[in-house]
Motif scaffolding. Structure first.
Motif, PDB file in Angstrom:
ATOM      1  N   GLY B 471      11.893   9.339  -2.308  1.00 54.96           N
ATOM      2  CA  GLY B 471      11.117   8.214  -2.810  1.00 54.96           C
ATOM      3  C   GLY B 471      10.901   7.174  -1.724  1.00 54.96           C
ATOM      4  N   LYS B 472      11.935   6.975  -0.899  1.00 53.71           N
ATOM      5  CA  LYS B 472      11.843   5.939   0.129  1.00 53.71           C
ATOM      6  C   LYS B 472      10.788   6.267   1.169  1.00 53.71           C
ATOM      7  N   PHE B 473      10.786   7.518   1.611  1.00 50.33           N
ATOM      8  CA  PHE B 473       9.813   7.773   2.661  1.00 50.33           C
ATOM      9  C   PHE B 473       8.399   7.819   2.087  1.00 50.33           C
ATOM     10  N   ARG B 474       8.284   8.243   0.842  1.00 44.10           N
ATOM     11  CA  ARG B 474       6.950   8.197   0.234  1.00 44.10           C
ATOM     12  C   ARG B 474       6.474   6.771   0.114  1.00 44.10           C
ATOM     13  N   GLN B 475       7.425   5.931  -0.238  1.00 46.07           N
ATOM     14  CA  GLN B 475       7.105   4.521  -0.353  1.00 46.07           C
ATOM     15  C   GLN B 475       6.670   3.948   0.991  1.00 46.07           C
ATOM     16  N   ALA B 476       7.376   4.381   2.039  1.00 47.93           N
ATOM     17  CA  ALA B 476       7.005   3.912   3.374  1.00 47.93           C
ATOM     18  C   ALA B 476       5.593   4.367   3.713  1.00 47.93           C
ATOM     19  N   ALA B 477       5.285   5.609   3.308  1.00 47.62           N
ATOM     20  CA  ALA B 477       3.946   6.133   3.560  1.00 47.62           C
ATOM     21  C   ALA B 477       2.897   5.274   2.843  1.00 47.62           C
ATOM     22  N   THR B 478       3.227   4.970   1.618  1.00 50.38           N
ATOM     23  CA  THR B 478       2.307   4.132   0.840  1.00 50.38           C
ATOM     24  C   THR B 478       2.136   2.764   1.486  1.00 50.38           C
ATOM     25  N   SER B 479       3.245   2.199   1.918  1.00 48.60           N
ATOM     26  CA  SER B 479       3.173   0.881   2.555  1.00 48.60           C
ATOM     27  C   SER B 479       2.326   0.929   3.806  1.00 48.60           C
ATOM     28  N   TYR B 480       2.505   2.027   4.539  1.00 46.57           N
ATOM     29  CA  TYR B 480       1.677   2.183   5.745  1.00 46.57           C
ATOM     30  C   TYR B 480       0.202   2.162   5.375  1.00 46.57           C
ATOM     31  N   GLN B 481      -0.119   2.980   4.381  1.00 44.91           N
ATOM     32  CA  GLN B 481      -1.515   3.082   4.001  1.00 44.91           C
ATOM     33  C   GLN B 481      -2.101   1.748   3.611  1.00 44.91           C
ATOM     34  N   ARG B 482      -1.335   1.076   2.789  1.00 44.65           N
ATOM     35  CA  ARG B 482      -1.803  -0.224   2.347  1.00 44.65           C
ATOM     36  C   ARG B 482      -2.012  -1.141   3.533  1.00 44.65           C
ATOM     37  N   SER B 483      -1.023  -1.103   4.389  1.00 41.70           N
ATOM     38  CA  SER B 483      -1.035  -2.022   5.521  1.00 41.70           C
ATOM     39  C   SER B 483      -2.239  -1.807   6.423  1.00 41.70           C
ATOM     40  N   THR B 484      -2.560  -0.544   6.690  1.00 41.67           N
ATOM     41  CA  THR B 484      -3.670  -0.266   7.598  1.00 41.67           C
ATOM     42  C   THR B 484      -5.004  -0.288   6.865  1.00 41.67           C
ATOM     43  N   TRP B 485      -5.076   0.406   5.744  1.00 38.86           N
ATOM     44  CA  TRP B 485      -6.374   0.788   5.215  1.00 38.86           C
ATOM     45  C   TRP B 485      -6.977  -0.174   4.200  1.00 38.86           C
ATOM     46  N   VAL B 486      -6.159  -0.981   3.628  1.00 37.64           N
ATOM     47  CA  VAL B 486      -6.716  -1.933   2.666  1.00 37.64           C
ATOM     48  C   VAL B 486      -7.791  -2.791   3.311  1.00 37.64           C
ATOM     49  N   SER B 487      -7.428  -3.276   4.501  1.00 38.07           N
ATOM     50  CA  SER B 487      -8.423  -4.146   5.135  1.00 38.07           C
ATOM     51  C   SER B 487      -9.631  -3.367   5.620  1.00 38.07           C
ATOM     52  N   VAL B 488      -9.429  -2.112   5.990  1.00 37.26           N
ATOM     53  CA  VAL B 488     -10.588  -1.304   6.413  1.00 37.26           C
ATOM     54  C   VAL B 488     -11.483  -1.021   5.224  1.00 37.26           C
ATOM     55  N   LEU B 489     -10.846  -0.643   4.148  1.00 36.61           N
ATOM     56  CA  LEU B 489     -11.629  -0.316   2.960  1.00 36.61           C
ATOM     57  C   LEU B 489     -12.274  -1.547   2.348  1.00 36.61           C
ATOM     58  N   TYR B 490     -11.686  -2.652   2.679  1.00 31.30           N
ATOM     59  CA  TYR B 490     -12.273  -3.920   2.200  1.00 31.30           C
ATOM     60  C   TYR B 490     -13.719  -4.063   2.673  1.00 31.30           C
ATOM     61  N   CYS B 491     -14.004  -3.459   3.817  1.00 23.25           N
ATOM     62  CA  CYS B 491     -15.366  -3.504   4.330  1.00 23.25           C
ATOM     63  C   CYS B 491     -16.330  -2.740   3.436  1.00 23.25           C
ATOM     64  N   LEU B 492     -15.780  -1.803   2.706  1.00 23.80           N
ATOM     65  CA  LEU B 492     -16.654  -0.929   1.939  1.00 23.80           C
ATOM     66  C   LEU B 492     -16.770  -1.372   0.475  1.00 23.80           C
ATOM     67  N   ARG B 493     -16.355  -2.604   0.215  1.00 23.39           N
ATOM     68  CA  ARG B 493     -16.422  -3.042  -1.173  1.00 23.39           C
ATOM     69  C   ARG B 493     -17.835  -3.457  -1.557  1.00 23.39           C
ATOM     70  N   ASP B 494     -18.012  -3.457  -2.837  1.00 19.31           N
ATOM     71  CA  ASP B 494     -19.310  -3.796  -3.396  1.00 19.31           C
ATOM     72  C   ASP B 494     -19.592  -5.294  -3.418  1.00 19.31           C
ATOM     73  N   GLU B 495     -18.609  -6.092  -3.806  1.00 20.21           N
ATOM     74  CA  GLU B 495     -18.846  -7.519  -4.014  1.00 20.21           C
ATOM     75  C   GLU B 495     -19.315  -8.176  -2.732  1.00 20.21           C
ATOM     76  N   GLY B 496     -20.171  -9.097  -2.916  1.00 17.39           N
ATOM     77  CA  GLY B 496     -20.661  -9.880  -1.778  1.00 17.39           C
ATOM     78  C   GLY B 496     -21.892  -9.281  -1.142  1.00 17.39           C
ATOM     79  N   LEU B 497     -22.242  -8.091  -1.532  1.00 18.59           N
ATOM     80  CA  LEU B 497     -23.406  -7.474  -0.897  1.00 18.59           C
ATOM     81  C   LEU B 497     -24.674  -7.723  -1.719  1.00 18.59           C
ATOM     82  N   HIS B 498     -24.449  -7.898  -3.006  1.00 14.93           N
ATOM     83  CA  HIS B 498     -25.632  -8.057  -3.856  1.00 14.93           C
ATOM     84  C   HIS B 498     -26.053  -9.506  -3.918  1.00 14.93           C
ATOM     85  N   VAL B 499     -27.288  -9.662  -3.720  1.00 13.79           N
ATOM     86  CA  VAL B 499     -27.841 -11.013  -3.797  1.00 13.79           C
ATOM     87  C   VAL B 499     -28.534 -11.172  -5.139  1.00 13.79           C
ATOM     88  N   SER B 500     -28.243 -12.203  -5.779  1.00 18.03           N
ATOM     89  CA  SER B 500     -28.889 -12.392  -7.079  1.00 18.03           C
ATOM     90  C   SER B 500     -30.328 -12.851  -6.872  1.00 18.03           C
TER      91      SER B 500
END
Lengths: 395, 606
Positions: B471-500
């Motif tokens: 469980g611990k190492f899986r958790q570490a893997a998850t933490s890694y992912q979050r740490s690196t990729w959340v901000s990268v994937l943040y670029c691919l979000r929908d909000e803020g792109l649509h103009v009313s």
């Protein structure tokens, strides 16, 4: 204690081996008191050893507590054990381990540990040496058995003389030679010599009653020298005052080891130091200095013509044996037996003494050994806590 | 031969024979030995002795007779010594050789190996080399598992020795007899010691030697001790019993003690010195070897040294055993200390397995090998938390949920706990938080693999704890992912792109371009950096990559799908849409290989 009243937040001394914090101010007085007591006890015990109680036989030279007799040594070892116990209480219990990392202990403790190891080797050498004493006792017993026969015939005299000659040669031989010409160390091919050779070294072979238990390079006198060489009197005003009890105990240790080596046959005693620079103004040291001087004098006297050791019983045994050999040389049947009877009786008494006293003596030496091992382990434990000794993980 | 009761003549001739053989009186008597001669001569002499003995029993003993008996005894003493010496030699080690050796090959070198499985090969090699270096007869012994007495002296000689001993003892010359016997036989024992490599080291010598040197000596000592106790001493005892049979057990015991007491003490002194040496982790396993050897030998020591006078030997052996046990306990504790306090702060490049992890897991594997002994020795639980006063940085450990585990098992688990604790501290030295997580994942995963790979270890730590670790190492893997990729994937979000807006397509082109640019830059940075990171375990590496792709690809694909048309309809679309999905997939393959990107490109183009 009044000192702790106004220091409520200070932790009191907890006398468990780990988790120790000492409030220096609050318990400083207690510590000084303990130190004083320690020194006083040392002085008392050794003063008792310097001036032994007169034996019930009046001023007979074979008084049980005569200096350097077996009984005296048993007292000495007892005294050592008591001093050591007190020392440990002063040094280790209630001690903040961090003090071990600071001056002066940071230098003194490793020296102490080194001295302990040397002392252990001396104990083993002494244990071995007692076996030699047993051999001598057995030879003397042959002579006693022979010369107790009545009437004393030539046969008994020859028998006694043979045993005593072996005894005397052994006493001299083992001192002069630090290793044996036919030592099994060098020459593992035993038993290939001819019959004639076997006969020739019949007497020599008899003298080889015991080979030494250490390698040839080991020297009792060198060990004692090394143990005493770094014994330096602490100057007044040392920061923690612990240098003094360390010095006291170390002096006691070296004295005890030295006395044992001087008395009991030990590998390579030539050059045994006879003078230890303990300053006279130290009160507790007076009796120790007195003993050192007495024993040192004896050693110097005897060393010149070769000595089998200063053990009182052995010294007398040597003299008596020489006297009895003389008697044997001049013997003609029938002979006057009164003088001889007295000598034989005294020799018998010495053997009896040794018979009774050597086993307990060996046991005590062994106890001293165990105690030193234990104390050393405890000191090492404390050092571990300080982290000085923790070996880094060796990857 | 019984002569008629005519006291005068047989006694006189007996005396003559005795006097003839007086070695103090004649050259001839000195040159020859009676017992080297013919049987008839021997018998005559012995009869002469017996005759003198008999005459001594009468009321009046002439001085001549007492002299004669002494001469006879002195002569017999010489003969006795001569016979003994002629048959005295160090033990024949050839008779003890056996091709299959039975010594466990453990040494410190094993602890440093990357993979424990490999090290067994290494240590066998070491053993073989050592075997060749020492004389070939000494290197391997028939396994000395039990007492085995051998005949030290041929039986004719024993017969002669017996006949002499009987007479000496009945004449009251018991002491001389014992003394001669002891001195000759003791030399024999000492010579055997020499052959067996038993050394005369002082405690001081031993403290000064390097541990690796001592390991060899311990190994040699164990072999020698088995032979000494079970063969050498046992045989000496038997010899005493044979020669002094019927004279009363005191004599044979006295002779035995004369012969072996000194050597036995010398033998034990080495083990004693080892048992009091300073403690440090790498000493554990050899100390356990020594402990086991002595434990095994103790019953035989008790048998061979049964008598009262040899009590000190038995006592010493038992003392040494208990000191070794104490030492083992202390060393384990030292080890735990050392792991907890291991201070290196330099981060391992690439977040890979830390040498500490390897070392500790190898150590633990060895502990599980020695489980049989250690489970008896380790009797108290590890003291978590309160041990290190004033030290806030100690992990907590709740042992209540592990109640059924033996103390040894608790220690093992504790060691893993403190290893992780230490590693966590080390991970904080990474500037990049993602790398810290990766590091933890790698190391905990390694621990899990090691445990899974050893049935012993697995059993000792238990599946519950293994699950926790997983469980611990899986958790570490998850933490890694979050740490690196959340901000990268943040670029691919929908909000803020649509103009009313009322009728426009509703997507802010400038914002979109920004997003793509940011995504590209971030991805490139991550790619560049994390290519140099390392996950040594192949399966884990692939799993993590797959996991990343599972996050990344659908999000990117969907983003592209929805918004590419807007970019492509504008200028320089290639500046913003740099990557196709396949490109991302390919790039992710570079991750965690431990090489810089340029090398990847180079490799790919080849």
């Amino acid at each position: 204690m009044r000192a702790t009243d106004n220091q409520g937040s200070f932790l009191n001394r907890i006398s468990i081996r780990r988790n120790q914090v000492v409030s220096m101010d609050g318990n400083h007085e207690q510590e000084l008191e303990d130190l004083e007591l320690f020194q006083k006890h040392v002085a008392d015990r050794f003063s008792d050893l310097l001036l032994p109680k007169p034996s019930s036989a009046g001023d007979s030279p074979s008084g049980a507590d005569a200096l350097l007799s077996i009984a005296w040594f048993r007292k000495l070892l007892d005294a050592f054990l008591c001093c050591e116990a007190e020392f440990k209480a002063v040094l280790v219990m209630g001690r903040d381990p961090a003090q071990f990392a600071k001056a002066p202990l940071d230098r003194l403790i490793p020296e102490l540990l080194d001295r302990a190891v040397k002392a252990l080797d001396v104990c083993n050498a002494i244990t071995h040496g007692v076996e030699m004493l047993r051999q001598w006792k057995k030879l003397a017993q042959i002579a006693v058995t022979a010369l107790e026969q009545r009437p004393i015939g030539e046969g008994q005299v020859r028998r006694a003389k043979k045993a005593l000659t072996t005894l005397l040669t052994s006493m001299a031989f083992d001192e002069k030679e630090s290793h044996h010409g036919k030592s099994t160390d060098r020459n593992c091919s035993f038993g290939r010599r001819g019959v004639a050779a076997a006969n020739k070294d019949k007497t020599a072979g008899n003298c080889r009653l015991l080979s030494w238990n250490f390698a040839k390079s080991w020297s009792a006198s060198k060990q004692i020298q090394a143990m005493s060489s770094n014994l330096i009197v602490p100057r007044g005003g040392e920061p923690t005052g612990l240098a003094l009890p360390v010095y006291v105990m170390s002096t006691v240790l070296v004295f005890v080891m030295w006395a044992l080596v001087a008395a009991i046959p030990c590998q390579e005693r030539t050059g045994l130091p006879t003078h230890f620079p303990v300053p006279r103004q130290l009160g507790w040291a007076q009796p120790v200095i007195g003993l050192q001087e007495k024993i040192g004098e004896e050693w110097k006297k005897k060393e010149k013509k070769g000595t089998c050791g200063l053990l009182e019983e052995i010294q007398r045994m040597e003299k008596l044996s020489q006297g009895l050999v003389e008697f044997a040389d001049g013997f003609q049947f029938p002979a006057e037996t009164d003088d001889v009877a007295a000598m034989v009786a005294e020799l018998a008494a010495i053997c009896e003494n040794m018979e009774e006293g050597l086993v307990p003596l060996q046991q005590q030496v062994r106890e001293v050994f165990h105690r030193i091992v234990r104390s050393r382990a405890e000191v090492l434990d404390v050092l571990d806590q300080v982290g000085k000794l923790s070996t880094p993980v060796p990857y | 031969m019984e002569s008629p009761r005519n006291v005068g003549v047989p006694l006189q001739s007996a005396e003559k024979i005795i006097l003839r053989w007086d070695s103090t009186a004649s050259e001839e008597a000195r040159e020859r030995m009676i017992f080297d001669g013919d049987r008839h001569e021997i018998d005559r002499y012995l009869q002469a002795v017996d005759e003198i003995q008999r005459s001594m029993e009468s009321a009046t003993v002439a001085d001549d007779q007492s002299k004669a008996i002494q001469i006879a005894m002195a002569r017999l003493e010489d003969e006795f010594r001569n016979i003994l010496i002629a048959h005295t030699g160090p033990i024949e080690t050839d008779s003890l050789v056996d091709p299959s050796s039975s010594v466990r090959p453990t040494s410190t070198s094993e602890l440093h190996d990357e993979d424990y499985a490999d090290s067994e090969e290494v240590s066998k090699e070491v053993e073989l080399q050592e075997g060749e270096a020492e004389s070939s007869t000494i290197s391997r012994y028939r396994s000395t598992n039990s007492i085995r007495e051998i005949d030290l002296i041929p039986s004719e000689a024993i017969y002669d020795l017996k006949s002499i001993a009987e007479r000496m003892i009945s004449a009251g010359y018991y002491r001389e007899c014992v003394q001669v016997y002891g001195s000759v036989r003791k030399s024999a024992v000492e010579a055997s010691f020499c052959r067996l490599g038993v050394e005369k080291l002082s405690i001081g010598d031993i403290q000064r030697l390097e541990w690796e040197v001592l390991e060899t000596k311990i190994r040699r000592w164990i072999r020698a001790a088995k032979i000494c106790v079970r063969i050498l001493f046992a045989s000496e005892k038997k010899l005493c019993e044979q020669i002094f049979e019927g004279v009363g057990t005191a004599t044979d015991d006295a002779c035995f003690m004369e012969t072996v007491k000194g050597p036995a003490m010398q033998l034990l002194n080495f083990a004693e010195a080892i048992s009091i040496s300073r403690r440090s982790p790498e000493k554990l396993f050899k100390i356990l070897d020594l402990h086991d050897a002595i434990f095994d030998l103790l019953p035989d020591v008790d048998v061979v040294f049964q008598s009262k006078s040899s009590e000190s030997i038995r006592v010493q052996a038992a003392e040494i055993l208990s000191r070794l046990a104490e030492a083992a306990r202390g060393i384990l504790s030292e080890f735990e200390n050392a792991v907890l306090r291991e201070p290196s702060k330099i981060p391992v490049p690439g977040g890979t397995i830390h040498p500490l992890t390897r070392y500790v897991m190898n150590y633990i594997s060895l502990i599980s090998d020695y489980k049989q002994t250690l489970v008896e020795l380790i009797v108290s639980k590890p003291t978590a938390g309160t041990r290190y006063s004033g030290d806030p940085t100690t992990p907590d450990m709740d042992f209540t949920e592990l109640e059924e585990r033996t103390p040894l098992e608790l220690h093992l688990i504790w060691i893993i706990v403190i290893l992780q604790f230490n590693l966590e501290g080390k991970s904080k030295h990474y500037k990049d938080a993602s790398l810290a997580h990766l590091f933890m994942m790698n190391n905990v995963h390694y621990i899990v693999q090691k445990i899974k790979g050893s049935p012993e270890l697995r059993e000792m730590t238990g599946d519950d704890y293994l699950k926790k670790l997983t469980g611990k190492f899986r958790q570490a893997a998850t933490s890694y992912q979050r740490s690196t990729w959340v901000s990268v994937l943040y670029c691919l979000r929908d909000e803020g792109l649509h103009v009313s807006g009322s009728f426009s397509s509703g997507v802010s082109k400038s914002a979109l371009r920004e997003r793509f640019k940011t995504f590209n830059a971030m991805f490139e940075e991550v790619h560049r950096t994390q290519a140099t990171w390392l996950i040594p375990e192949i399966q884990l590496r692939e799993e993590l990559r797959i996991s990343i792709l599972e996050l990344l690809i659908p999000a990117y694909r969907s983003f592209l799908g929805r918004f590419r048309s807007h970019i492509e309809s504008g200028r320089h679309p290639e500046a913003y849409i740099k990557y196709m999905v396949e490109d991302l997939e390919t790039a992710v393959l570079d991750f965690f290989e431990g090489y810089p990107v340029s090398q990847h490109l180079r490799r790919r183009s080849q």
